[in-house]
Enzyme design. Structure first.
Site, PDB file in Angstrom:
ATOM      1  N   TRP A 177      27.530 -26.483 -28.942  1.00  0.00           N
ATOM      2  CA  TRP A 177      28.538 -25.885 -29.814  1.00  0.00           C
ATOM      3  C   TRP A 177      29.117 -24.592 -29.263  1.00  0.00           C
ATOM      4  CZ3 TRP A 177      26.406 -21.211 -30.304  1.00  0.00           C
ATOM      5  CH2 TRP A 177      25.014 -21.141 -30.171  1.00  0.00           C
ATOM      6  N   ASN A 178      28.517 -24.012 -28.217  1.00  0.00           N
ATOM      7  CA  ASN A 178      28.865 -22.621 -27.908  1.00  0.00           C
ATOM      8  C   ASN A 178      30.197 -22.444 -27.185  1.00  0.00           C
ATOM      9  OD1 ASN A 178      27.657 -23.775 -25.560  1.00  0.00           O
ATOM     10  ND2 ASN A 178      27.304 -21.736 -24.743  1.00  0.00           N
ATOM     11  N   LYS A 189      29.612 -37.127 -27.030  1.00  0.00           N
ATOM     12  CA  LYS A 189      28.845 -36.745 -28.225  1.00  0.00           C
ATOM     13  C   LYS A 189      29.064 -35.255 -28.432  1.00  0.00           C
ATOM     14  CE  LYS A 189      25.176 -35.710 -30.860  1.00  0.00           C
ATOM     15  NZ  LYS A 189      25.610 -34.314 -31.083  1.00  0.00           N
ATOM     16  N   SER A 238      20.124 -27.371 -24.129  1.00  0.00           N
ATOM     17  CA  SER A 238      18.865 -26.674 -23.836  1.00  0.00           C
ATOM     18  C   SER A 238      18.034 -27.449 -22.815  1.00  0.00           C
ATOM     19  CB  SER A 238      18.073 -26.512 -25.128  1.00  0.00           C
ATOM     20  OG  SER A 238      17.735 -27.786 -25.628  1.00  0.00           O
ATOM     21  N   GLU A 279      23.144 -29.473 -17.330  1.00  0.00           N
ATOM     22  CA  GLU A 279      23.546 -28.053 -17.327  1.00  0.00           C
ATOM     23  C   GLU A 279      22.767 -27.399 -18.453  1.00  0.00           C
ATOM     24  OE1 GLU A 279      25.671 -26.919 -15.103  1.00  0.00           O
ATOM     25  OE2 GLU A 279      26.347 -28.823 -14.282  1.00  0.00           O
ATOM     26  N   LEU A 280      21.753 -26.616 -18.096  1.00  0.00           N
ATOM     27  CA  LEU A 280      20.766 -26.209 -19.108  1.00  0.00           C
ATOM     28  C   LEU A 280      20.734 -24.695 -19.316  1.00  0.00           C
ATOM     29  CD1 LEU A 280      18.027 -28.735 -17.891  1.00  0.00           C
ATOM     30  CD2 LEU A 280      19.864 -29.109 -19.550  1.00  0.00           C
ATOM     31  N   CYS A 298      25.738 -19.669 -21.741  1.00  0.00           N
ATOM     32  CA  CYS A 298      24.643 -20.017 -20.830  1.00  0.00           C
ATOM     33  C   CYS A 298      24.537 -19.047 -19.664  1.00  0.00           C
ATOM     34  CB  CYS A 298      24.832 -21.442 -20.320  1.00  0.00           C
ATOM     35  SG  CYS A 298      26.448 -21.694 -19.557  1.00  0.00           S
ATOM     36  N   GLU A 352      14.832 -17.869 -23.359  1.00  0.00           N
ATOM     37  CA  GLU A 352      16.256 -17.586 -23.564  1.00  0.00           C
ATOM     38  C   GLU A 352      16.486 -17.204 -25.031  1.00  0.00           C
ATOM     39  OE1 GLU A 352      18.757 -21.103 -23.460  1.00  0.00           O
ATOM     40  OE2 GLU A 352      20.334 -19.991 -22.431  1.00  0.00           O
TER      41      GLU A 352
HETATM   42  P1  NAD Z   1      20.689 -28.577 -27.676  1.00  0.00           P
HETATM   43  O1  NAD Z   1      19.929 -29.041 -26.496  1.00  0.00           O
HETATM   44  O2  NAD Z   1      19.961 -28.395 -28.935  1.00  0.00           O
HETATM   45  O3  NAD Z   1      21.897 -29.585 -28.004  1.00  0.00           O
HETATM   46  C1  NAD Z   1      22.890 -29.912 -27.047  1.00  0.00           C
HETATM   47  C2  NAD Z   1      23.509 -31.258 -27.424  1.00  0.00           C
HETATM   48  O4  NAD Z   1      22.535 -32.275 -27.259  1.00  0.00           O
HETATM   49  C3  NAD Z   1      23.977 -31.345 -28.884  1.00  0.00           C
HETATM   50  O5  NAD Z   1      25.202 -32.057 -28.929  1.00  0.00           O
HETATM   51  C4  NAD Z   1      22.850 -32.139 -29.539  1.00  0.00           C
HETATM   52  O6  NAD Z   1      23.254 -32.837 -30.687  1.00  0.00           O
HETATM   53  C5  NAD Z   1      22.492 -33.106 -28.408  1.00  0.00           C
HETATM   54  N1  NAD Z   1      21.151 -33.708 -28.502  1.00  0.00           N
HETATM   55  C6  NAD Z   1      20.072 -33.280 -29.212  1.00  0.00           C
HETATM   56  N2  NAD Z   1      19.030 -34.128 -29.017  1.00  0.00           N
HETATM   57  C7  NAD Z   1      19.448 -35.083 -28.173  1.00  0.00           C
HETATM   58  C8  NAD Z   1      18.826 -36.224 -27.581  1.00  0.00           C
HETATM   59  N3  NAD Z   1      17.564 -36.558 -27.824  1.00  0.00           N
HETATM   60  N4  NAD Z   1      19.561 -36.990 -26.743  1.00  0.00           N
HETATM   61  C9  NAD Z   1      20.843 -36.666 -26.438  1.00  0.00           C
HETATM   62  N5  NAD Z   1      21.486 -35.609 -26.979  1.00  0.00           N
HETATM   63  C10 NAD Z   1      20.797 -34.815 -27.831  1.00  0.00           C
HETATM   64  O7  NAD Z   1      21.397 -27.232 -27.222  1.00  0.00           O
HETATM   65  P2  NAD Z   1      22.173 -26.186 -28.130  1.00  0.00           P
HETATM   66  O8  NAD Z   1      21.205 -25.343 -28.857  1.00  0.00           O
HETATM   67  O9  NAD Z   1      23.219 -26.876 -28.911  1.00  0.00           O
HETATM   68  O10 NAD Z   1      22.909 -25.310 -27.021  1.00  0.00           O
HETATM   69  C11 NAD Z   1      22.390 -24.145 -26.493  1.00  0.00           C
HETATM   70  C12 NAD Z   1      21.742 -24.389 -25.153  1.00  0.00           C
HETATM   71  O11 NAD Z   1      22.696 -24.947 -24.242  1.00  0.00           O
HETATM   72  C13 NAD Z   1      21.266 -23.108 -24.501  1.00  0.00           C
HETATM   73  O12 NAD Z   1      20.015 -23.325 -23.920  1.00  0.00           O
HETATM   74  C14 NAD Z   1      22.307 -22.857 -23.422  1.00  0.00           C
HETATM   75  O13 NAD Z   1      21.867 -22.062 -22.349  1.00  0.00           O
HETATM   76  C15 NAD Z   1      22.648 -24.238 -23.011  1.00  0.00           C
HETATM   77  N6  NAD Z   1      23.956 -24.301 -22.351  1.00  0.00           N
HETATM   78  C16 NAD Z   1      24.013 -24.508 -21.000  1.00  0.00           C
HETATM   79  C17 NAD Z   1      25.244 -24.513 -20.346  1.00  0.00           C
HETATM   80  C18 NAD Z   1      25.340 -24.706 -18.849  1.00  0.00           C
HETATM   81  O14 NAD Z   1      26.448 -24.935 -18.351  1.00  0.00           O
HETATM   82  N7  NAD Z   1      24.247 -24.608 -18.110  1.00  0.00           N
HETATM   83  C19 NAD Z   1      26.409 -24.331 -21.083  1.00  0.00           C
HETATM   84  C20 NAD Z   1      26.310 -24.113 -22.452  1.00  0.00           C
HETATM   85  C21 NAD Z   1      25.085 -24.102 -23.081  1.00  0.00           C
END
Ligand code: NAD
Length: 516
Positions: free
Chosen positions: A156-157, A180, A232, A253-254, A287, A385
């Site tokens: 969402w960010n 998704k 994440s 991308e985590l 991120c 984080e």
């Molecule tokens: P999250 O991992 O909770 O969710 C990310 C997405 O994955 C959401 O759309 C969620 O619905 C989906 N999801 C959840 N469970 C799943 C599953 N089992 N299978 C497939 N999809 C699933 O992350 P978040 O809290 O929404 O976002 C924040 C995190 O994202 C932070 O750790 C941040 O650093 C990271 N991030 C990384 C980058 C990058 O480019 N490296 C960019 C933006 C955010």
């Protein structure tokens, strides 16, 4: 504070583009006000399967249509995005609670990656000759075949720019997309997609689904021909494990715990201003933003004074104009996480140099940009984080100590070095374990350089988006060799007996003329 300047009819119209046949919805809250922004339709597993089936069909014609056709449509989408920029800024701000300036960065990034991928795809992905193993006897070419339909999973960010960074590259490479969306970012993605559909991308080629992460994200992972996941590290690991069962390729991308090093030859005023943006842009919900600062002792007093003052001066607010420097957190879960990290650090002995409090007087999810000192390994915010406006500052005695401390993390996404010496900064940059390093800037140098790859090392990810690397994710490389018929390769023992000598001679000649 208004929930949003958007017309409810406009939002309902966008929501209808989401692939959903069920009547289930979820209420999405506007961060600035805490009031309901819209009721997002939810997708079922059957919706995901249907979206993939339709996208697969549409992708066949899209891949056949060729680079010139795709480039023309993507460049038209670029212009539509530009025309609709103010509306897009409203959408991004309404959903995320970020400032207009930081929403502008998203729109600008979407424009950059659209232009880049439209114009670079042919150069990167056109078939080409490779050196043949036996000159004249065989010729060899490589051909890039689109993988099919990519499953793109985004958080969402940075809903608009992250969606564009993966989806436009997939489209430019000749793939379809089933995306998704996170519930909190779906509207931005739907608005982005609408511009591409209006430009001529077939509606079935790019579908957006939403719903429970495990169920709907899991269904996307199960169906996709390639998976781009952003989120994440915990969820990314789950996605990678699921993808391994079908040997489906993934880019991940985590998360990060990004360090910034201030060397003692840095200008403390400039370093402090740059660090402020690097830490608190999008209120740290980025991120690549900075959560750890290591400052050399010589410059520490001046840097800290300036950094505290610059942080305290940041104007926090929720307007749909450029008046605020920092905005709101996006969700209650984010506010809970940030508050917990700060309380835990204070309880275990950290000192709050600036900030440290929620600001319900401004809106339900505002939290002050916070600078901590005395952060130790027993505190949550030391290694985990925060993904919020919290940064720790540590004074170090040398460049070497700064590098060791910066690398002492399970993450390796982005890093930054502030120095008055280009040579010294470059020496530190290559010693840092990170996918990108920014010198005299926090993250925007590498983030905006869309011809260069972006990604993480260690627990911060796998694979790269952007640049040629980002496009190459979406294709299979096929090597096509042709026997010319000028001469035959040896088949039988008698052939080898006759040709072994000349072939070995050929090997010697090829080495002598340095032919690879
Ligand atoms: P999250 O991992 O909770 O969710 C990310 C997405 O994955 C959401 O759309 C969620 O619905 C989906 N999801 C959840 N469970 C799943 C599953 N089992 N299978 C497939 N999809 C699933 O992350 P978040 O809290 O929404 O976002 C924040 C995190 O994202 C932070 O750790 C941040 O650093 C990271 N991030 C990384 C980058 C990058 O480019 N490296 C960019 C933006 C955010």
């Amino acid at each position: 504070m208004p929930a949003s300047p958007l017309d409810p009819a406009f939002i309902r119209d966008l929501d209808q583009d989401l692939t959903s046949t069920s009547t289930a919805t979820v209420q999405v809250v506007a961060p600035f006000s805490g009031r309901m922004l819209h009721e997002l339709p939810l997708s079922s597993k059957a919706d995901v399967e249907g979206a993939f089936a339709r996208a697969r069909f549409a992708q066949l014609a899209w891949a056949r249509a060729g680079f010139a056709h795709r480039r023309a449509i993507l460049l038209r989408a670029h212009d539509i995005l530009l025309e609709r920029r103010e509306r897009l800024l409203d959408v991004v701000q309404s959903e995320t609670g970020k400032t207009r300036g930081q929403a502008f960065e998203e729109v600008f990034q979407a424009l950059s990656v659209t232009r880049y991928n439209a114009l670079a795809a042919r150069r990167v992905l056109a078939g080409r000759r490779r050196r043949s193993g036996v000159p004249m006897v065989v010729t060899t070419r490589i051909h890039y075949r689109p993988k099919g339909v990519a499953g793109i999973i985004t958080p969402w960010n940075y809903p608009l720019s992250l969606a564009a960074m993966d989806a436009v590259a997939a489209l430019a490479a000749g793939c379809g997309v089933v995306q998704k969306a996170d519930n909190q970012g779906a509207l931005s993605i739907l608005a982005l997609r609408r511009a591409f559909i209006d430009a001529g991308v077939p509606a079935n080629l790019w579908a957006v689904v939403a719903g429970d992460g495990d169920e709907i994200g899991g269904a996307v992972t199960a169906e996709a021909d390639y998976i781009c996941f952003t989120g994440s590290t915990a969820t990314g690991t789950k996605v990678a494990l699921q993808a391994a069962r079908t040997l489906t390729g993934v880019s991940l991308e985590l998360g990060g715990k990004n360090p910034l090093i201030v060397l003692d030859d840095a200008d403390p005023v400039k370093a402090a201003m740059d660090a402020t943006y690097a830490c608190f842009s999008s209120l740290g919900q980025l991120c690549v933003s900075i959560e750890r600062i290591f400052v050399e002792r010589g410059v520490a007093p001046a840097f800290l004074r300036e950094f505290q003052a610059a942080t305290a001066r940041l104007k926090m607010g929720g307007g749909f104009d450029y008046s605020a420097d920092v905005g709101s957190l996006t969700t209650q879960a984010q506010l809970d996480r940030v508050s917990a990290h700060v309380s835990d650090a204070i309880a275990k002995g950290a000192t709050v140099l600036t900030g440290g409090r929620a600001r319900p007087d401004l809106g339900p999810l505002f939290f002050e940009p916070t600078v901590l000192s005395g952060v130790t390994p027993d505190m949550e915010c030391f290694g985990a984080e925060t993904f919020g406006p919290v940064v720790s500052v540590t004074v170090v005695d040398s460049e070497h100590e700064a590098i060791l401390a910066a690398n002492d993390s399970e993450f390796g996404l982005n890093a930054s070095v502030m120095s008055g010496s280009a040579q010294r900064a470059a020496r530190v940059a290559v010693a840092l374990e990170a996918g990108s390093v920014n010198i005299n800037e926090g993250y925007r140098g590498s983030f905006s350089s869309v011809d260069a790859p972006m990604g993480g090392v260690k627990q911060s990810g796998l694979g790269r988006r952007n640049g040629p690397e980002g496009l190459l994710r979406f294709v299979e490389v096929v090597t096509i060799s042709r026997a010319t018929g000028v001469l035959s390769l040896p088949r039988f023992g008698s052939d080898f007996a006759r040709l072994a000598g000349p072939l070995l001679l050929l090997a010697g000649v090829l080495k002598a003329v340095r032919r690879r």
